[in-house]
Design a protein around this motif. Structure first.
Motif, PDB file in Angstrom:
ATOM      1  N   VAL A   1       0.849  -1.181   0.000  1.00 52.11           N
ATOM      2  CA  VAL A   1       0.000   0.000   0.000  1.00 52.11           C
ATOM      3  C   VAL A   1       0.892   1.239   0.000  1.00 52.11           C
ATOM      4  N   ALA A   2       0.532   2.201  -0.808  1.00 53.72           N
ATOM      5  CA  ALA A   2       1.340   3.416  -0.942  1.00 53.72           C
ATOM      6  C   ALA A   2       1.573   4.045   0.433  1.00 53.72           C
ATOM      7  N   GLN A   3       2.818   4.322   0.730  1.00 46.36           N
ATOM      8  CA  GLN A   3       3.185   4.944   1.992  1.00 46.36           C
ATOM      9  C   GLN A   3       3.229   6.454   1.821  1.00 46.36           C
ATOM     10  N   PRO A   4       2.785   7.193   2.829  1.00 43.14           N
ATOM     11  CA  PRO A   4       2.892   8.656   2.743  1.00 43.14           C
ATOM     12  C   PRO A   4       4.356   9.065   2.602  1.00 43.14           C
ATOM     13  N   ASP A  12      10.717  16.384  13.229  1.00 48.05           N
ATOM     14  CA  ASP A  12      10.467  17.593  14.012  1.00 48.05           C
ATOM     15  C   ASP A  12      11.509  17.718  15.123  1.00 48.05           C
ATOM     16  N   TYR A  13      11.332  18.702  15.976  1.00 47.54           N
ATOM     17  CA  TYR A  13      12.267  18.991  17.068  1.00 47.54           C
ATOM     18  C   TYR A  13      12.546  17.757  17.921  1.00 47.54           C
ATOM     19  N   PHE A  14      11.512  16.946  18.175  1.00 52.81           N
ATOM     20  CA  PHE A  14      11.628  15.776  19.040  1.00 52.81           C
ATOM     21  C   PHE A  14      12.097  14.529  18.294  1.00 52.81           C
ATOM     22  N   GLY A  15      12.336  14.646  16.987  1.00 54.63           N
ATOM     23  CA  GLY A  15      12.757  13.493  16.198  1.00 54.63           C
ATOM     24  C   GLY A  15      11.603  12.684  15.642  1.00 54.63           C
ATOM     25  N   ASN A  16      10.376  13.185  15.823  1.00 55.30           N
ATOM     26  CA  ASN A  16       9.213  12.497  15.277  1.00 55.30           C
ATOM     27  C   ASN A  16       9.197  12.627  13.758  1.00 55.30           C
ATOM     28  N   GLU A  17       8.808  11.559  13.083  1.00 55.77           N
ATOM     29  CA  GLU A  17       8.722  11.586  11.629  1.00 55.77           C
ATOM     30  C   GLU A  17       7.576  12.495  11.200  1.00 55.77           C
ATOM     31  N   VAL A  18       7.846  13.368  10.247  1.00 55.37           N
ATOM     32  CA  VAL A  18       6.830  14.255   9.684  1.00 55.37           C
ATOM     33  C   VAL A  18       6.575  13.789   8.257  1.00 55.37           C
ATOM     34  N   LEU A  19       5.312  13.536   7.950  1.00 55.41           N
ATOM     35  CA  LEU A  19       4.917  13.078   6.626  1.00 55.41           C
ATOM     36  C   LEU A  19       4.224  14.211   5.885  1.00 55.41           C
ATOM     37  N   ILE A  20       4.265  14.153   4.563  1.00 56.73           N
ATOM     38  CA  ILE A  20       3.560  15.145   3.745  1.00 56.73           C
ATOM     39  C   ILE A  20       2.094  15.170   4.192  1.00 56.73           C
ATOM     40  N   GLY A  21       1.563  16.337   4.463  1.00 58.55           N
ATOM     41  CA  GLY A  21       0.173  16.476   4.893  1.00 58.55           C
ATOM     42  C   GLY A  21      -0.006  16.603   6.394  1.00 58.55           C
TER      43      GLY A  21
END
Length: 73
Positions: free
Chosen positions: A21-24, A30-39
């Motif tokens: 399935v297509a992955q975002p 971000d500052y905390f190292g969290n993954e940021v996805l398009i949208g």
């Protein structure tokens, strides 16, 4: 008794793995190292340009900026 193989395994062996399935698309971290996805909703700190996921904004304000969240008496 013959070995029994799951039909999905048999199909994968014949044709290869199906298209996952297509992955975002990944945008960054971000500052905390969290993954940021398009949208994803993000907040940019204008003082230093840091990007923060909107879900982590309260943590950023408390930990980095020293804000205190209280209930009005």
């Amino acid at each position: 008794m013959a070995d029994i193989e799951h039909p999905d395994i048999t199909q994968a062996n014949k044709t290869g793995y199906p298209n996952v399935v297509a992955q975002p698309e990944h945008f960054g971290s971000d500052y905390f190292g969290n993954e940021v996805l398009i949208g994803d909703s993000v907040v940019i700190d204008p003082s230093n340009g840091e990007m923060i996921l909107e879900d982590s904004l309260e943590d950023y304000l408390m930990e980095v900026k020293g804000f205190q969240f209280k209930t009005a008496d």
